[in-house]
Scaffold this motif. Structure first.
Motif, PDB file in Angstrom:
ATOM      1  N   TYR A 174      25.127  99.622 134.668  1.00 52.41           N
ATOM      2  CA  TYR A 174      23.687  99.837 134.785  1.00 52.41           C
ATOM      3  C   TYR A 174      23.268 101.256 134.409  1.00 52.41           C
ATOM      4  N   GLY A 175      24.127 102.230 134.660  1.00 52.32           N
ATOM      5  CA  GLY A 175      23.758 103.611 134.385  1.00 52.32           C
ATOM      6  C   GLY A 175      24.059 104.073 132.979  1.00 52.32           C
ATOM      7  N   PHE A 176      24.982 103.413 132.298  1.00 52.34           N
ATOM      8  CA  PHE A 176      25.410 103.919 130.999  1.00 52.34           C
ATOM      9  C   PHE A 176      25.462 102.827 129.927  1.00 52.34           C
ATOM     10  N   VAL A 185      32.349 100.877 140.860  1.00 51.72           N
ATOM     11  CA  VAL A 185      32.354 101.871 139.787  1.00 51.72           C
ATOM     12  C   VAL A 185      31.942 101.230 138.467  1.00 51.72           C
ATOM     13  N   ALA A 186      32.501 100.065 138.147  1.00 52.75           N
ATOM     14  CA  ALA A 186      32.170  99.397 136.889  1.00 52.75           C
ATOM     15  C   ALA A 186      30.703  98.965 136.857  1.00 52.75           C
ATOM     16  N   THR A 187      30.174  98.527 137.995  1.00 49.99           N
ATOM     17  CA  THR A 187      28.762  98.136 138.064  1.00 49.99           C
ATOM     18  C   THR A 187      27.861  99.348 137.840  1.00 49.99           C
ATOM     19  N   TYR A 224      34.386  95.455 130.723  1.00 47.54           N
ATOM     20  CA  TYR A 224      34.849  96.629 129.984  1.00 47.54           C
ATOM     21  C   TYR A 224      34.939  97.842 130.909  1.00 47.54           C
ATOM     22  N   GLY A 225      33.967  97.987 131.806  1.00 49.71           N
ATOM     23  CA  GLY A 225      34.015  99.071 132.782  1.00 49.71           C
ATOM     24  C   GLY A 225      35.204  98.928 133.721  1.00 49.71           C
ATOM     25  N   LEU A 226      35.508  97.690 134.103  1.00 58.59           N
ATOM     26  CA  LEU A 226      36.691  97.456 134.941  1.00 58.59           C
ATOM     27  C   LEU A 226      37.955  97.899 134.206  1.00 58.59           C
ATOM     28  N   TYR A 227      38.031  97.499 132.951  1.00 58.70           N
ATOM     29  CA  TYR A 227      39.197  97.834 132.136  1.00 58.70           C
ATOM     30  C   TYR A 227      39.353  99.349 131.986  1.00 58.70           C
ATOM     31  N   MET A 228      38.236 100.032 131.758  1.00 61.13           N
ATOM     32  CA  MET A 228      38.292 101.462 131.489  1.00 61.13           C
ATOM     33  C   MET A 228      38.516 102.319 132.737  1.00 61.13           C
ATOM     34  N   PHE A 239      40.341  96.396 148.845  1.00 62.91           N
ATOM     35  CA  PHE A 239      39.694  97.698 148.691  1.00 62.91           C
ATOM     36  C   PHE A 239      39.603  98.088 147.214  1.00 62.91           C
ATOM     37  N   ARG A 240      40.687  97.881 146.481  1.00 60.63           N
ATOM     38  CA  ARG A 240      40.698  98.213 145.057  1.00 60.63           C
ATOM     39  C   ARG A 240      39.686  97.360 144.289  1.00 60.63           C
ATOM     40  N   LEU A 241      39.625  96.087 144.615  1.00 53.37           N
ATOM     41  CA  LEU A 241      38.679  95.201 143.946  1.00 53.37           C
ATOM     42  C   LEU A 241      37.241  95.644 144.195  1.00 53.37           C
ATOM     43  N   VAL A 242      36.926  95.942 145.440  1.00 55.81           N
ATOM     44  CA  VAL A 242      35.567  96.367 145.786  1.00 55.81           C
ATOM     45  C   VAL A 242      35.223  97.697 145.114  1.00 55.81           C
ATOM     46  N   MET A 243      36.088  98.671 145.215  1.00 58.40           N
ATOM     47  CA  MET A 243      35.783  99.995 144.662  1.00 58.40           C
ATOM     48  C   MET A 243      35.696  99.970 143.136  1.00 58.40           C
ATOM     49  N   THR A 244      36.600  99.247 142.482  1.00 54.12           N
ATOM     50  CA  THR A 244      36.558  99.164 141.027  1.00 54.12           C
ATOM     51  C   THR A 244      35.312  98.419 140.571  1.00 54.12           C
ATOM     52  N   THR A 245      34.921  97.378 141.307  1.00 54.17           N
ATOM     53  CA  THR A 245      33.698  96.652 140.985  1.00 54.17           C
ATOM     54  C   THR A 245      32.479  97.557 141.129  1.00 54.17           C
TER      55      THR A 245
END
Length: 129
Positions: A116-118, A110-112, A68-72, A102-108
Motif C-alpha cells: 500500500y505504501g510503495f 511488512v509486505a502489506t 512479491y513483498g513477502l518474497y523480498m 509470529f513470522r507469518l503475521v509479521m511478514t504479512t
C-alpha cells in the motif's frame, strides 16, 4: 508472461524434474504442482460457487497481491525478529508453532505496508509508460 501456467505448477514440475527427482521430496514437489494446477483450473472456470469466490476474493487473492513483498522481505523480517525464535526455543513444538505464526503475521504486515505504501503507488505510474 511467457507461460500461462501458475507459478506453483511450474515450480512443482521443475522440482519434480530436477532437484526432487529420486529423493524423498519428489512427492512434495508433485503435490505442489498438482495443487497449483487444481487451483488454477477451479479459478479459471468462471463458475459462481463458493470455492471460486474464495480463490478470487479471499485470502489467496490477498496473498497473491502482496506475494512479491513477502518474497523480498521475509528473510529480513526473520532475521530482525530472531530474538523471538530464541525465546521460544525452550517450549518445544508449541514454541516452534508460535515462531511460525509470529513470522507469518509479521511478514504479512511488512509486505502489506510495502504494497500500500510503495508498490501500488508505483504501479499507478504504468499508464505513463
Amino acid at each position: 508472461m511467457a507461460c500461462d501456467r501458475p507459478r506453483s505448477v511450474r515450480v512443482g514440475i521443475a522440482a519434480a524434474a530436477t532437484i526432487a527427482g529420486g529423493t524423498a521430496y519428489l512427492d512434495s514437489a508433485l503435490a505442489v504442482g498438482f495443487a497449483g494446477a487444481t487451483l488454477a483450473a477451479i479459478a479459471s472456470t468462471g463458475a459462481r460457487n463458493p470455492l471460486n469466490a474464495m480463490l478470487r476474493r479471499g485470502p489467496l487473492a490477498f496473498y497473491g497481491r502482496i506475494s512479491y513483498g513477502l518474497y523480498m522481505t521475509h528473510i529480513s523480517v526473520f532475521i530482525y525478529f530472531g530474538w523471538f525464535d530464541l525465546r521460544m526455543d525452550p517450549y518445544g513444538i508449541a514454541g516452534n508453532l508460535a515462531v511460525v505464526a509470529f513470522r507469518l503475521v509479521m511478514t504479512t504486515l511488512v509486505a502489506t505496508a510495502l504494497w500500500y505504501g510503495f508498490e501500488s503507488q508505483i504501479l499507478k505510474l504504468k499508464r505513463f509508460f
